[in-house]
Design a protein around this motif. Structure first.
Motif, PDB file in Angstrom:
ATOM      1  N   LEU A  50       0.859  -1.186   0.000  1.00 55.14           N
ATOM      2  CA  LEU A  50       0.000   0.000   0.000  1.00 55.14           C
ATOM      3  C   LEU A  50       0.891   1.231   0.000  1.00 55.14           C
ATOM      4  O   LEU A  50       1.263   1.760   1.042  1.00 55.14           O
ATOM      5  N   HIS A  51       1.236   1.689  -1.192  1.00 53.75           N
ATOM      6  CA  HIS A  51       2.235   2.743  -1.330  1.00 53.75           C
ATOM      7  C   HIS A  51       1.655   4.120  -1.033  1.00 53.75           C
ATOM      8  O   HIS A  51       0.555   4.462  -1.469  1.00 53.75           O
ATOM      9  N   LYS A  52       2.445   4.917  -0.315  1.00 56.92           N
ATOM     10  CA  LYS A  52       2.146   6.328  -0.119  1.00 56.92           C
ATOM     11  C   LYS A  52       2.833   7.186  -1.180  1.00 56.92           C
ATOM     12  O   LYS A  52       2.465   8.336  -1.384  1.00 56.92           O
ATOM     13  N   ILE A  53       3.844   6.625  -1.827  1.00 57.06           N
ATOM     14  CA  ILE A  53       4.639   7.338  -2.817  1.00 57.06           C
ATOM     15  C   ILE A  53       4.538   6.602  -4.147  1.00 57.06           C
ATOM     16  O   ILE A  53       4.686   5.377  -4.188  1.00 57.06           O
ATOM     17  N   SER A  54       4.284   7.346  -5.221  1.00 55.59           N
ATOM     18  CA  SER A  54       4.110   6.710  -6.529  1.00 55.59           C
ATOM     19  C   SER A  54       4.536   7.663  -7.641  1.00 55.59           C
ATOM     20  O   SER A  54       4.751   8.850  -7.421  1.00 55.59           O
ATOM     21  N   GLU A  55       4.630   7.098  -8.827  1.00 56.64           N
ATOM     22  CA  GLU A  55       4.914   7.874 -10.033  1.00 56.64           C
ATOM     23  C   GLU A  55       3.604   8.260 -10.703  1.00 56.64           C
ATOM     24  O   GLU A  55       2.703   7.425 -10.853  1.00 56.64           O
ATOM     25  N   LEU A  56       3.478   9.511 -11.106  1.00 59.43           N
ATOM     26  CA  LEU A  56       2.320   9.951 -11.877  1.00 59.43           C
ATOM     27  C   LEU A  56       2.619  10.005 -13.367  1.00 59.43           C
ATOM     28  O   LEU A  56       1.804   9.602 -14.188  1.00 59.43           O
ATOM     29  N   TYR A  57       3.798  10.515 -13.713  1.00 55.78           N
ATOM     30  CA  TYR A  57       4.186  10.610 -15.115  1.00 55.78           C
ATOM     31  C   TYR A  57       5.694  10.729 -15.195  1.00 55.78           C
ATOM     32  O   TYR A  57       6.386  10.576 -14.191  1.00 55.78           O
ATOM     33  N   ASP A  58       6.212  11.017 -16.380  1.00 56.17           N
ATOM     34  CA  ASP A  58       7.648  10.941 -16.619  1.00 56.17           C
ATOM     35  C   ASP A  58       8.489  11.656 -15.568  1.00 56.17           C
ATOM     36  O   ASP A  58       9.457  11.111 -15.050  1.00 56.17           O
ATOM     37  N   ARG A  59       8.135  12.894 -15.254  1.00 57.03           N
ATOM     38  CA  ARG A  59       8.934  13.732 -14.352  1.00 57.03           C
ATOM     39  C   ARG A  59       8.209  14.052 -13.054  1.00 57.03           C
ATOM     40  O   ARG A  59       8.669  14.881 -12.269  1.00 57.03           O
ATOM     41  N   ILE A  60       7.073  13.414 -12.837  1.00 58.38           N
ATOM     42  CA  ILE A  60       6.171  13.831 -11.758  1.00 58.38           C
ATOM     43  C   ILE A  60       5.949  12.700 -10.765  1.00 58.38           C
ATOM     44  O   ILE A  60       5.640  11.570 -11.149  1.00 58.38           O
ATOM     45  N   GLY A  61       6.099  13.016  -9.485  1.00 58.97           N
ATOM     46  CA  GLY A  61       5.873  12.057  -8.413  1.00 58.97           C
ATOM     47  C   GLY A  61       4.723  12.490  -7.520  1.00 58.97           C
ATOM     48  O   GLY A  61       4.276  13.652  -7.546  1.00 58.97           O
ATOM     49  N   PHE A  62       4.254  11.557  -6.703  1.00 63.64           N
ATOM     50  CA  PHE A  62       3.058  11.741  -5.882  1.00 63.64           C
ATOM     51  C   PHE A  62       3.340  11.176  -4.502  1.00 63.64           C
ATOM     52  O   PHE A  62       3.844  10.057  -4.374  1.00 63.64           O
ATOM     53  N   ALA A  63       3.049  11.937  -3.459  1.00 69.66           N
ATOM     54  CA  ALA A  63       3.151  11.461  -2.084  1.00 69.66           C
ATOM     55  C   ALA A  63       1.857  11.829  -1.368  1.00 69.66           C
ATOM     56  O   ALA A  63       1.317  12.919  -1.591  1.00 69.66           O
ATOM     57  N   ALA A  64       1.368  10.940  -0.515  1.00 67.63           N
ATOM     58  CA  ALA A  64       0.082  11.191   0.130  1.00 67.63           C
ATOM     59  C   ALA A  64       0.041  10.579   1.521  1.00 67.63           C
ATOM     60  O   ALA A  64       0.756   9.626   1.825  1.00 67.63           O
ATOM     61  N   VAL A  65      -0.797  11.159   2.359  1.00 66.84           N
ATOM     62  CA  VAL A  65      -1.058  10.628   3.691  1.00 66.84           C
ATOM     63  C   VAL A  65      -2.562  10.673   3.921  1.00 66.84           C
ATOM     64  O   VAL A  65      -3.282  11.433   3.265  1.00 66.84           O
ATOM     65  N   GLY A  66      -3.033   9.871   4.869  1.00 73.12           N
ATOM     66  CA  GLY A  66      -4.457   9.835   5.180  1.00 73.12           C
ATOM     67  C   GLY A  66      -5.060   8.477   4.878  1.00 73.12           C
ATOM     68  O   GLY A  66      -4.413   7.440   5.018  1.00 73.12           O
ATOM     69  N   ARG A  67      -6.308   8.481   4.407  1.00 71.84           N
ATOM     70  CA  ARG A  67      -7.014   7.232   4.104  1.00 71.84           C
ATOM     71  C   ARG A  67      -6.560   6.706   2.745  1.00 71.84           C
ATOM     72  O   ARG A  67      -6.701   7.395   1.724  1.00 71.84           O
ATOM     73  N   TYR A  68      -6.050   5.477   2.745  1.00 78.37           N
ATOM     74  CA  TYR A  68      -5.475   4.917   1.522  1.00 78.37           C
ATOM     75  C   TYR A  68      -6.485   4.842   0.367  1.00 78.37           C
ATOM     76  O   TYR A  68      -6.153   5.242  -0.754  1.00 78.37           O
ATOM     77  N   PRO A  69      -7.717   4.334   0.559  1.00 82.13           N
ATOM     78  CA  PRO A  69      -8.631   4.247  -0.598  1.00 82.13           C
ATOM     79  C   PRO A  69      -8.897   5.600  -1.243  1.00 82.13           C
ATOM     80  O   PRO A  69      -9.078   5.687  -2.465  1.00 82.13           O
ATOM     81  N   GLU A  70      -8.901   6.657  -0.448  1.00 83.37           N
ATOM     82  CA  GLU A  70      -9.202   7.973  -0.987  1.00 83.37           C
ATOM     83  C   GLU A  70      -8.035   8.550  -1.778  1.00 83.37           C
ATOM     84  O   GLU A  70      -8.217   9.050  -2.892  1.00 83.37           O
ATOM     85  N   PHE A  71      -6.823   8.483  -1.216  1.00 81.89           N
ATOM     86  CA  PHE A  71      -5.716   9.041  -2.010  1.00 81.89           C
ATOM     87  C   PHE A  71      -5.296   8.120  -3.143  1.00 81.89           C
ATOM     88  O   PHE A  71      -4.710   8.573  -4.127  1.00 81.89           O
ATOM     89  N   GLU A  72      -5.628   6.836  -3.067  1.00 80.23           N
ATOM     90  CA  GLU A  72      -5.366   5.957  -4.206  1.00 80.23           C
ATOM     91  C   GLU A  72      -6.281   6.310  -5.370  1.00 80.23           C
ATOM     92  O   GLU A  72      -5.863   6.266  -6.533  1.00 80.23           O
ATOM     93  N   ASN A  73      -7.530   6.686  -5.081  1.00 76.87           N
ATOM     94  CA  ASN A  73      -8.423   7.162  -6.143  1.00 76.87           C
ATOM     95  C   ASN A  73      -7.870   8.417  -6.805  1.00 76.87           C
ATOM     96  O   ASN A  73      -7.945   8.573  -8.035  1.00 76.87           O
ATOM     97  N   LEU A  74      -7.301   9.300  -6.012  1.00 76.78           N
ATOM     98  CA  LEU A  74      -6.701  10.511  -6.565  1.00 76.78           C
ATOM     99  C   LEU A  74      -5.493  10.171  -7.439  1.00 76.78           C
ATOM    100  O   LEU A  74      -5.300  10.754  -8.510  1.00 76.78           O
ATOM    101  N   ARG A  75      -4.687   9.247  -6.977  1.00 82.12           N
ATOM    102  CA  ARG A  75      -3.511   8.855  -7.761  1.00 82.12           C
ATOM    103  C   ARG A  75      -3.918   8.301  -9.119  1.00 82.12           C
ATOM    104  O   ARG A  75      -3.362   8.695 -10.161  1.00 82.12           O
TER     105      ARG A  75
END
Length: 252
Positions: A50-75
């Motif tokens: 259950l990653h808090k940190i992920s890749e969005l695109y070539d040069r763009i990264g994503f970090a999130a905290v809180g409820r996993y199902p909600e920020f995973e939907n955003l990712r």
């Protein structure tokens, strides 16, 4: 006949904000900061899946905290938007600012129109060709967006973590030193020092020198060696400072 229950709009917004803040504060923090080779993303996360940190695109990264199902939907929403825009136009037309604005609009709409706000706080980071081109955006549960400079801490006791990180942050520090600063801040999140092992950390970088896709996870023996290197260098710097102080005292 019973009277309808009325709550002032201001009170509704306050209650929603308090609810979201309490939910986010229950989790552990994450930090995003610049280093000499790009942008470092570090999260206190014991889960390997259950990653808090992920890749969005070539040069763009994503970090999130809180409820996993909600920020995973955003990712996932961000990944889909980036893929479609990059396909329809050009990969260079996808930017961290666009994604941050979309996230801010989505969270703002949820916060104002839904009974329950999303308990999330996210960071969108884009690495540039030079350090001056790096961009770090923090988006809160109510859709507020902040263009951060150098570093940012989110979730948990983020204000305390940010203050500790501020004392150690150096924009052009090597990766091991930046990681040491990040882990030190996370280890003192609740005012009490605790030991953060490699197994408790999720670490990734947006590496400026990499071609095409800049995102790279750091784990296993590589992560352990970076942690140990940062600790050695920090101890050496501390002892060097102590020796200098002693020398100055002898001269006096």
């Amino acid at each position: 006949m019973s009277m309808p229950f009325y709550v002032a709009p201001e009170q509704q917004m306050k209650d929603k904000a308090d609810y979201a803040r309490k939910g986010i504060a229950r989790g552990r923090s994450a930090v995003v900061l610049q280093y000499e080779g790009g942008i470092l993303l570090v999260a206190d996360n014991m889960s390997r899946t259950l990653h808090k940190i992920s890749e969005l695109y070539d040069r763009i990264g994503f970090a999130a905290v809180g409820r996993y199902p909600e920020f995973e939907n955003l990712r996932l929403m961000g990944v889909r938007f980036a893929d479609v825009r990059g396909y329809q136009f050009d990969r260079r037309d996808v930017s961290g600012r666009q994604l941050a604005n979309i996230y801010a609009q989505t969270l703002g709409t949820v916060f104002s129109e839904s009974l329950k706000p999303w308990e999330v706080e996210i960071v969108v980071a884009e690495v540039g060709d030079t350090a001056d081109g790096d961009e770090i955006y923090r988006i809160t549960f109510d859709g507020s967006i902040v263009d951060e400079q150098g570093f940012v801490a989110v979730g948990g006791s983020s204000e305390q973590v940010g203050e500790i990180l501020k004392d150690r942050f150096v924009a052009d520090a090597p990766l091991s030193a930046a990681l040491n600063a990040a882990t030190h801040a996370l280890a003192h999140e609740n005012g009490e020092a605790r030991e953060l092992e490699a197994s408790n950390l999720e670490v990734a970088v947006l590496e400026r020198s990499r071609h095409h896709r800049k995102f790279r996870r750091i784990h296993g023996s590589r992560l352990i060696s970076l942690i140990e290197e940062g600790q050695r260098n920090n101890a050496a710097n501390a002892s060097g400072g102590a020796n200098t102080t002693d020398d100055e005292a002898d001269q006096d």
